[in-house]
Scaffold this motif. Structure first.
Motif, PDB file in Angstrom:
ATOM      1  N   PHE A   1       0.834  -1.209   0.000  1.00 57.76           N
ATOM      2  CA  PHE A   1       0.000   0.000   0.000  1.00 57.76           C
ATOM      3  C   PHE A   1       0.868   1.258   0.000  1.00 57.76           C
ATOM      4  O   PHE A   1       0.592   2.217  -0.736  1.00 57.76           O
ATOM      5  N   MET A   2       1.923   1.248   0.796  1.00 56.02           N
ATOM      6  CA  MET A   2       2.821   2.411   0.835  1.00 56.02           C
ATOM      7  C   MET A   2       3.580   2.572  -0.479  1.00 56.02           C
ATOM      8  O   MET A   2       3.799   3.698  -0.942  1.00 56.02           O
ATOM      9  N   MET A   3       3.970   1.456  -1.094  1.00 55.89           N
ATOM     10  CA  MET A   3       4.622   1.529  -2.408  1.00 55.89           C
ATOM     11  C   MET A   3       3.690   2.159  -3.434  1.00 55.89           C
ATOM     12  O   MET A   3       4.121   2.919  -4.300  1.00 55.89           O
ATOM     13  N   ARG A   4       2.410   1.825  -3.321  1.00 52.17           N
ATOM     14  CA  ARG A   4       1.431   2.396  -4.251  1.00 52.17           C
ATOM     15  C   ARG A   4       1.297   3.901  -4.037  1.00 52.17           C
ATOM     16  O   ARG A   4       1.137   4.666  -4.997  1.00 52.17           O
ATOM     17  N   ILE A   5       1.352   4.343  -2.781  1.00 55.90           N
ATOM     18  CA  ILE A   5       1.244   5.780  -2.486  1.00 55.90           C
ATOM     19  C   ILE A   5       2.392   6.544  -3.126  1.00 55.90           C
ATOM     20  O   ILE A   5       2.186   7.562  -3.795  1.00 55.90           O
ATOM     21  N   VAL A   6       3.632   6.064  -2.944  1.00 54.69           N
ATOM     22  CA  VAL A   6       4.782   6.819  -3.459  1.00 54.69           C
ATOM     23  C   VAL A   6       4.867   6.758  -4.977  1.00 54.69           C
ATOM     24  O   VAL A   6       5.494   7.621  -5.602  1.00 54.69           O
ATOM     25  N   ALA A   7       4.227   5.742  -5.583  1.00 52.76           N
ATOM     26  CA  ALA A   7       4.233   5.646  -7.050  1.00 52.76           C
ATOM     27  C   ALA A   7       3.091   6.448  -7.679  1.00 52.76           C
ATOM     28  O   ALA A   7       3.047   6.611  -8.897  1.00 52.76           O
ATOM     29  N   SER A   8       2.191   6.946  -6.845  1.00 51.87           N
ATOM     30  CA  SER A   8       1.036   7.703  -7.334  1.00 51.87           C
ATOM     31  C   SER A   8       1.392   9.184  -7.494  1.00 51.87           C
ATOM     32  O   SER A   8       2.457   9.632  -7.053  1.00 51.87           O
ATOM     33  N   PRO A   9       0.508   9.970  -8.125  1.00 46.27           N
ATOM     34  CA  PRO A   9       0.753  11.422  -8.207  1.00 46.27           C
ATOM     35  C   PRO A   9       0.946  12.067  -6.839  1.00 46.27           C
ATOM     36  O   PRO A   9       1.693  13.044  -6.713  1.00 46.27           O
ATOM     37  N   MET A  10       0.312  11.516  -5.803  1.00 43.77           N
ATOM     38  CA  MET A  10       0.488  12.066  -4.458  1.00 43.77           C
ATOM     39  C   MET A  10       1.944  11.961  -4.014  1.00 43.77           C
ATOM     40  O   MET A  10       2.482  12.870  -3.393  1.00 43.77           O
ATOM     41  N   GLY A  11       2.581  10.844  -4.341  1.00 45.67           N
ATOM     42  CA  GLY A  11       3.994  10.664  -3.995  1.00 45.67           C
ATOM     43  C   GLY A  11       4.870  11.711  -4.653  1.00 45.67           C
ATOM     44  O   GLY A  11       5.814  12.227  -4.032  1.00 45.67           O
ATOM     45  N   THR A  12       4.549  12.059  -5.904  1.00 48.87           N
ATOM     46  CA  THR A  12       5.316  13.092  -6.615  1.00 48.87           C
ATOM     47  C   THR A  12       5.143  14.454  -5.951  1.00 48.87           C
ATOM     48  O   THR A  12       6.104  15.215  -5.806  1.00 48.87           O
TER      49      THR A  12
END
Length: 370
Positions: A213-224
């Motif tokens: 789930f955390m990997m998905r967050i940082v790979a999303s636009p939010m992570g950018t």
């Protein structure tokens, strides 16, 4: 350039994108660690090794959730163990009061997660507008208050001694998870497939899903956006991003994940106390693990937690063996005395920071890109 040349270039197959060697090495190390953890009960069947493996799983989640704050967003917080403790105490208090049922884990753990979320919202909304040092002090004060409450409210928390409790029968070592025709517990690689195995894989699968789930967050636009805030908060604000909103959101997400890690820890350990889930020493460990693994990489949490945990649990034993092996050498056995293991742990940390200034994962990824 002729039309034929342009046509040849257009029809030429696209070159496959090469993954930098350093990044590939980090992924390979993380994959090897993941496989070891996945089969840990069978590779390392003794009780101590299983405890270390379960602790590593939980701390990977805890450290990675902290990396979302300090590594990806530039938020320095000392309240992470507070959220971890809320999840653990919520679960354990419900199990002690209501008995070893799944309802106690779900409701008690859920209450701890909700409490962590509410506190994170309050701290975030009140403090994230101020400068970093002031926010860090606010979180330190909040964590200290929680530690005092856990010690003082002994009727509920067990005080300084903490308390033990029972977990669902599925996680009991006496529970036969798989049996043969005669009703005996099946064994795989000479390891009994019992409730202890079920408890470990409850922790492992839960930790794995939270990490994904955390990997998905940082790979999303939010992570950018989070990385943009870390690099230049004023520019991110000028572009149109609501910096305080994003910072509060990631602070709350990180708090909830830390609380869920606390739930996993409580189910595995069957004991809770201030020194186990709330102490400032755990916060220091989290900081060291993030730095060793590499801030702003997330996957560095896997490497940092494993190295730090193995050093904490096995460096003393290794030094004892080394001291016995060098018994005839002047001075060396005294330097390798197991009582000095913290000294050598400090030396090891200094060396890691010197040779891997961006953490192990961060440095390898940077070198691989050049």
């Amino acid at each position: 350039m002729s039309d034929q040349s342009i046509s040849d270039l257009a029809s030429a197959p696209a070159r496959p994108r090469r993954i930098p060697v350093g990044r590939l090495a980090v992924y390979a190390i993380a994959l090897a660690i993941g496989l070891c953890l996945a089969f840990a009960p069978f590779l390392f069947p003794d009780v101590r090794a299983q405890e270390v493996a379960a602790r590593i799983c939980v701390f990977i989640v805890l450290v990675a959730s902290y990396d979302l704050l300090i590594g990806y967003t530039g938020i320095v917080s000392f309240a992470h163990t507070m959220f971890f403790g809320l999840g653990a105490y919520g679960t354990s208090m419900a199990l002690k009061s209501w008995g070893p049922g799944w309802d106690a884990i779900i409701i008690g753990g859920g209450a701890g997660v909700v409490a962590a979320f509410v506190l994170a919202v309050l701290i975030g909304m009140l403090s994230l507008r101020v400068k970093a040092i002031f926010f860090a002090m606010v979180t330190l004060a909040a964590a200290s208050v929680m530690m005092v409450l856990a010690n003082q409210l002994s009727d509920f928390t067990g005080g300084e001694d903490g308390f033990t409790y029972q977990v669902p029968r599925l996680f009991s070592p006496a529970f036969k998870l798989l049996t043969d025709a005669d009703g005996k517990t099946l064994r795989f690689f000479d390891v009994a497939i019992n409730g202890k195995i079920a408890a470990y894989y409850f922790v492992f699968v839960g930790s794995f899903l939270l990490f994904l789930f955390m990997m998905r967050i940082v790979a999303s636009p939010m992570g950018t956006v989070l990385q943009a805030i870390r690099e230049n908060e004023l520019r991110a604000e000028a572009i149109g991003y609501r910096v305080v909103g994003y910072r509060t959101a990631i602070f709350c997400i990180s708090a909830v994940i830390a609380a869920l890690a606390g739930v996993l820890r409580a189910v595995w350990l069957k004991y809770v106390g201030p020194e186990v889930v709330l102490s400032f020493a755990i916060m220091i460990d989290i900081l060291l693990m993030v730095v060793i693994g590499g801030m702003g990489t997330l996957i560095g949490a896997v490497i940092g937690v494993v190295l730090m945990s193995l050093a904490q649990f096995y460096l003393k034993d290794l030094m004892e063996v080394a001291a016995e092996a060098t018994a005839g050498v002047p001075l060396l056995p005294e330097l390798l005395n197991p009582d000095r293991w913290l000294l050598w742990l400090g030396v090891l940390f200094i060396l890691l920071v010197y040779f891997f200034p961006a953490g192990i994962a961060g440095t390898l990824m940077k070198k691989g890109n050049h």
